[in-house]
Write a protein that holds these residues in place. Structure first.
Motif, PDB file in Angstrom:
ATOM      1  N   TRP A  44       0.818  -1.211   0.000  1.00  0.00           N
ATOM      2  CA  TRP A  44       0.000   0.000   0.000  1.00  0.00           C
ATOM      3  C   TRP A  44       0.852   1.263   0.000  1.00  0.00           C
ATOM      4  O   TRP A  44       0.460   2.287  -0.566  1.00  0.00           O
ATOM      5  CB  TRP A  44      -0.994  -0.023   1.164  1.00  0.00           C
ATOM      6  N   MET A  45       2.045   1.208   0.581  1.00  0.00           N
ATOM      7  CA  MET A  45       2.957   2.345   0.474  1.00  0.00           C
ATOM      8  C   MET A  45       3.392   2.546  -0.979  1.00  0.00           C
ATOM      9  O   MET A  45       3.432   3.670  -1.488  1.00  0.00           O
ATOM     10  CB  MET A  45       4.175   2.144   1.375  1.00  0.00           C
ATOM     11  N   ASP A  46       3.711   1.430  -1.652  1.00  0.00           N
ATOM     12  CA  ASP A  46       4.150   1.529  -3.041  1.00  0.00           C
ATOM     13  C   ASP A  46       3.004   1.946  -3.956  1.00  0.00           C
ATOM     14  O   ASP A  46       3.201   2.702  -4.916  1.00  0.00           O
ATOM     15  CB  ASP A  46       4.738   0.195  -3.501  1.00  0.00           C
ATOM     16  N   TRP A  47       1.800   1.467  -3.656  1.00  0.00           N
ATOM     17  CA  TRP A  47       0.623   1.884  -4.433  1.00  0.00           C
ATOM     18  C   TRP A  47       0.402   3.383  -4.312  1.00  0.00           C
ATOM     19  O   TRP A  47       0.119   4.061  -5.306  1.00  0.00           O
ATOM     20  CB  TRP A  47      -0.603   1.118  -3.933  1.00  0.00           C
ATOM     21  N   GLN A  48       0.540   3.911  -3.121  1.00  0.00           N
ATOM     22  CA  GLN A  48       0.371   5.353  -2.934  1.00  0.00           C
ATOM     23  C   GLN A  48       1.400   6.126  -3.752  1.00  0.00           C
ATOM     24  O   GLN A  48       1.071   7.120  -4.398  1.00  0.00           O
ATOM     25  CB  GLN A  48       0.500   5.709  -1.447  1.00  0.00           C
ATOM     26  N   ALA A  49       2.643   5.651  -3.736  1.00  0.00           N
ATOM     27  CA  ALA A  49       3.708   6.383  -4.414  1.00  0.00           C
ATOM     28  C   ALA A  49       3.628   6.257  -5.932  1.00  0.00           C
ATOM     29  O   ALA A  49       3.848   7.239  -6.656  1.00  0.00           O
ATOM     30  CB  ALA A  49       5.067   5.887  -3.926  1.00  0.00           C
ATOM     31  N   SER A  50       3.294   5.076  -6.436  1.00  0.00           N
ATOM     32  CA  SER A  50       3.377   4.837  -7.875  1.00  0.00           C
ATOM     33  C   SER A  50       2.074   5.079  -8.615  1.00  0.00           C
ATOM     34  O   SER A  50       2.085   5.442  -9.795  1.00  0.00           O
ATOM     35  CB  SER A  50       3.857   3.407  -8.141  1.00  0.00           C
ATOM     36  N   ASP A  51       0.938   4.884  -7.961  1.00  0.00           N
ATOM     37  CA  ASP A  51      -0.355   5.012  -8.634  1.00  0.00           C
ATOM     38  C   ASP A  51      -1.147   6.232  -8.149  1.00  0.00           C
ATOM     39  O   ASP A  51      -1.437   7.140  -8.915  1.00  0.00           O
ATOM     40  CB  ASP A  51      -1.194   3.737  -8.424  1.00  0.00           C
ATOM     41  N   LEU A  52      -1.470   6.237  -6.868  1.00  0.00           N
ATOM     42  CA  LEU A  52      -2.309   7.311  -6.341  1.00  0.00           C
ATOM     43  C   LEU A  52      -1.610   8.663  -6.436  1.00  0.00           C
ATOM     44  O   LEU A  52      -2.204   9.665  -6.853  1.00  0.00           O
ATOM     45  CB  LEU A  52      -2.691   6.997  -4.894  1.00  0.00           C
TER      46      LEU A  52
ATOM     47  N   VAL B  65      -5.565   0.642   6.280  1.00  0.00           N
ATOM     48  CA  VAL B  65      -5.343   0.174   4.918  1.00  0.00           C
ATOM     49  C   VAL B  65      -4.648  -1.186   4.858  1.00  0.00           C
ATOM     50  O   VAL B  65      -4.922  -1.976   3.959  1.00  0.00           O
ATOM     51  CB  VAL B  65      -4.571   1.248   4.107  1.00  0.00           C
ATOM     52  N   ALA B  66      -3.788  -1.501   5.812  1.00  0.00           N
ATOM     53  CA  ALA B  66      -3.096  -2.784   5.796  1.00  0.00           C
ATOM     54  C   ALA B  66      -3.804  -3.841   6.642  1.00  0.00           C
ATOM     55  O   ALA B  66      -3.396  -4.999   6.645  1.00  0.00           O
ATOM     56  CB  ALA B  66      -1.650  -2.632   6.257  1.00  0.00           C
ATOM     57  N   GLY B  67      -4.845  -3.453   7.367  1.00  0.00           N
ATOM     58  CA  GLY B  67      -5.548  -4.412   8.207  1.00  0.00           C
ATOM     59  C   GLY B  67      -6.215  -3.748   9.390  1.00  0.00           C
ATOM     60  O   GLY B  67      -6.634  -2.583   9.321  1.00  0.00           O
ATOM     61  N   ASP B  68      -6.268  -4.473  10.498  1.00  0.00           N
ATOM     62  CA  ASP B  68      -6.980  -3.988  11.683  1.00  0.00           C
ATOM     63  C   ASP B  68      -6.243  -2.865  12.411  1.00  0.00           C
ATOM     64  O   ASP B  68      -6.874  -2.054  13.090  1.00  0.00           O
ATOM     65  CB  ASP B  68      -7.201  -5.143  12.675  1.00  0.00           C
ATOM     66  N   ALA B  69      -4.922  -2.857  12.308  1.00  0.00           N
ATOM     67  CA  ALA B  69      -4.117  -1.939  13.114  1.00  0.00           C
ATOM     68  C   ALA B  69      -3.493  -0.851  12.251  1.00  0.00           C
ATOM     69  O   ALA B  69      -3.173  -1.064  11.069  1.00  0.00           O
ATOM     70  CB  ALA B  69      -3.019  -2.705  13.848  1.00  0.00           C
ATOM     71  N   PHE B  70      -3.299   0.315  12.842  1.00  0.00           N
ATOM     72  CA  PHE B  70      -2.577   1.411  12.189  1.00  0.00           C
ATOM     73  C   PHE B  70      -1.166   0.939  11.863  1.00  0.00           C
ATOM     74  O   PHE B  70      -0.496   0.311  12.682  1.00  0.00           O
ATOM     75  CB  PHE B  70      -2.527   2.615  13.121  1.00  0.00           C
ATOM     76  N   SER B  71      -0.703   1.258  10.659  1.00  0.00           N
ATOM     77  CA  SER B  71       0.642   0.854  10.240  1.00  0.00           C
ATOM     78  C   SER B  71       1.322   1.992   9.502  1.00  0.00           C
ATOM     79  O   SER B  71       0.727   3.051   9.241  1.00  0.00           O
ATOM     80  CB  SER B  71       0.584  -0.380   9.333  1.00  0.00           C
ATOM     81  N   LEU B  72       2.555   1.750   9.120  1.00  0.00           N
ATOM     82  CA  LEU B  72       3.329   2.752   8.387  1.00  0.00           C
ATOM     83  C   LEU B  72       2.627   3.151   7.087  1.00  0.00           C
ATOM     84  O   LEU B  72       2.734   4.297   6.653  1.00  0.00           O
ATOM     85  CB  LEU B  72       4.716   2.187   8.084  1.00  0.00           C
ATOM     86  N   ALA B  73       1.887   2.235   6.486  1.00  0.00           N
ATOM     87  CA  ALA B  73       1.199   2.523   5.223  1.00  0.00           C
ATOM     88  C   ALA B  73       0.151   3.610   5.376  1.00  0.00           C
ATOM     89  O   ALA B  73      -0.153   4.322   4.411  1.00  0.00           O
ATOM     90  CB  ALA B  73       0.555   1.249   4.681  1.00  0.00           C
ATOM     91  N   ASP B  74      -0.410   3.749   6.566  1.00  0.00           N
ATOM     92  CA  ASP B  74      -1.459   4.745   6.761  1.00  0.00           C
ATOM     93  C   ASP B  74      -0.923   6.169   6.736  1.00  0.00           C
ATOM     94  O   ASP B  74      -1.714   7.111   6.589  1.00  0.00           O
ATOM     95  CB  ASP B  74      -2.187   4.479   8.083  1.00  0.00           C
ATOM     96  N   ILE B  75       0.374   6.340   6.859  1.00  0.00           N
ATOM     97  CA  ILE B  75       0.926   7.697   6.818  1.00  0.00           C
ATOM     98  C   ILE B  75       0.864   8.254   5.402  1.00  0.00           C
ATOM     99  O   ILE B  75       0.221   9.295   5.172  1.00  0.00           O
ATOM    100  CB  ILE B  75       2.334   7.742   7.431  1.00  0.00           C
ATOM    101  N   PRO B  76       1.477   7.616   4.388  1.00  0.00           N
ATOM    102  CA  PRO B  76       1.331   8.173   3.038  1.00  0.00           C
ATOM    103  C   PRO B  76      -0.094   8.116   2.515  1.00  0.00           C
ATOM    104  O   PRO B  76      -0.561   9.075   1.876  1.00  0.00           O
ATOM    105  CB  PRO B  76       2.279   7.313   2.189  1.00  0.00           C
TER     106      PRO B  76
END
Length: 207
Positions: A96-104, A153-164
């Motif tokens: 999801w981090m890579d999706w944010q950077a490359s697509d979104l 975005v990555a599941g039940d818990a807040f993760s690094l992916a939720d920042i971007p």
């Protein structure tokens, strides 16, 4: 102490600032970029030949690319909660981090420059409509994902992916056009608002 180079109006710099808030990292920040010291100065180019912010210097370790910086900070200073060690859990965060950077991240550029920055170079109505349509399509992908998880975005818990991704959602709501109804994205936006780092560096009046 960690040094962050870049203006705090930059969405990519704000990723790093939010990560520091989540991880409890002390830092100093220097303003570089639009309206401040030029990233074309030799001193900056020596750190990042791409002349882009952010850059960090962590006790002599210099790193650029915002998502790479997030991964480094979480690995260096985190306890595994934001960036899990288990390969499959980590891969989901990375996806999801890579999706944010490359697509979104790529699709909103024209619309944001036209509608928020009011750039004279982005006045073509057809290109604006195409950008909004493309952006809306990728936000539908996020909507489906958040309907699946019911939380982050990555599941039940807040993760690094939720920042971007969270900063991207903030930019979505902060860009003035008629948005399609995305109830899961709207719930996610309010869920993130419970976090002090998001209120300080995301939902702070800056798109």
């Amino acid at each position: 102490m960690l040094t962050i180079y870049g203006r705090d109006s930059s969405i990519n710099v704000r990723k790093v600032l939010w990560a520091c808030a989540e991880l409890g990292i002390d830092y100093r920040r220097e303003d570089w970029g639009n309206g401040f010291r030029s990233t074309r100065e030799p001193a900056f180019l020596a750190m990042n030949p791409n002349a882009m912010v952010p850059v960090i210097d962590d006790d002599g370790f210099v790193l650029w690319e915002s998502n790479s910086i997030l991964r480094y900070l979480a690995s260096q200073y985190g306890d595994g909660a934001l960036y899990p060690a288990a390969p499959r859990e980590r891969a989901r965060v990375d996806q999801w981090m890579d999706w944010q950077a490359s697509d979104l991240n790529r699709c909103w550029s024209y619309a944001f420059m036209a509608l928020v920055r009011k750039s004279p170079a982005h006045g073509d109505a057809q290109q604006l409509a195409a950008s909004i349509d493309n952006w809306s399509g990728f936000m539908q992908v996020l909507e489906q994902r958040l309907q699946q998880t019911g939380a982050y975005v990555a599941g039940d818990a807040f993760s690094l992916a939720d920042i971007p991704v969270g900063l991207s959602v903030n930019r979505w709501f902060g860009t003035p056009f008629e948005h399609p109804a995305l109830p899961a994205v709207a719930r996610y936006y309010e869920l993130l608002d419970r976090r002090q780092g998001f209120r300080a560096f995301g939902r702070n009046g800056m798109a």
